[in-house]
Design a protein around this motif. Structure first.
Motif, short mmCIF file in Angstrom:
data_model
loop_
_atom_site.label_atom_id
_atom_site.label_comp_id
_atom_site.label_asym_id
_atom_site.label_seq_id
_atom_site.Cartn_x
_atom_site.Cartn_y
_atom_site.Cartn_z
N GLN A 8 -4.42 -0.83 -3.47
CA GLN A 8 -5.09 -0.28 -2.29
C GLN A 8 -4.16 -0.30 -1.07
OE1 GLN A 8 -8.04 1.27 -2.44
NE2 GLN A 8 -7.99 0.81 -4.61
N SER A 11 -1.71 2.48 -1.36
CA SER A 11 -2.38 3.75 -1.07
C SER A 11 -2.60 3.94 0.42
CB SER A 11 -3.71 3.82 -1.80
OG SER A 11 -3.51 3.75 -3.18
N LEU A 74 -2.11 5.70 -8.16
CA LEU A 74 -1.50 5.94 -6.85
C LEU A 74 -1.36 7.42 -6.54
CD1 LEU A 74 1.36 3.30 -6.71
CD2 LEU A 74 -0.69 3.37 -5.33
N LEU A 77 -5.05 8.13 -5.23
CA LEU A 77 -5.79 7.14 -4.45
C LEU A 77 -5.54 7.25 -2.96
CD1 LEU A 77 -7.76 5.05 -5.37
CD2 LEU A 77 -5.94 3.38 -5.46
N TRP A 78 -4.44 7.85 -2.55
CA TRP A 78 -4.14 7.99 -1.13
C TRP A 78 -5.00 9.07 -0.47
CZ3 TRP A 78 -2.62 12.87 0.11
CH2 TRP A 78 -2.14 13.66 -0.93
#
Length: 135
Positions: A8, A11, A74, A77-78
């Motif tokens: 997280q 991200s 990844l 997730l951004w």
């Protein structure tokens, strides 16, 4: 849980990097009014400096992750973080008038930047993986 939090945080770094460059482009008209003709060098210098610094930070964080198939998350997730940060940014610092909105050409650059960003994430991920010891 630590692996999840590290993913997280990476991200979030990716989203902040893209948000910074998008906001530099979107607010180029305001920067021109403040700085004059030097605004383009300012945008370029800040954009490249943020790219280099965030890349080093992200590579270092990816190397700290244990090998896992979740690292591939990844690549997408951004995107929710970027949407959230953009929404918050526009609520905190709204455009004062329609004259401060970016031109359609700048919008095309922002769209191109957003669509090519997964390629940047892929390259950073591969660089970090190449420097990681194999198990």
């Amino acid at each position: 849980m630590a692996h999840f939090l590290k993913l997280q945080s990476i991200s979030i770094f990716l989203a902040v990097l893209l948000l910074l460059n998008i906001q530099l482009l979107a607010n180029s008209g305001r920067l021109y009014l403040i700085m004059g003709n030097i605004y383009m060098m300012f945008i370029t210098a800040i954009g490249l400096a943020s790219l280099v610094l965030f890349t080093r930070l992200i590579v270092k964080r990816i190397r700290q992750l244990a090998p896992s198939p979740w690292k591939l998350s990844l690549y997408v997730l951004w995107l929710p973080y970027l949407a959230l940060f953009t929404y918050v940014w526009t609520r905190i610092i709204p455009a004062p008038s329609e004259a401060a909105w970016p031109s359609p050409a700048v919008g095309l650059f922002i769209i191109a930047l957003t669509f090519t960003f997964p390629l940047y994430v892929f390259i950073v991920h591969m660089v970090a993986r190449s420097k990681q010891p194999t198990t």
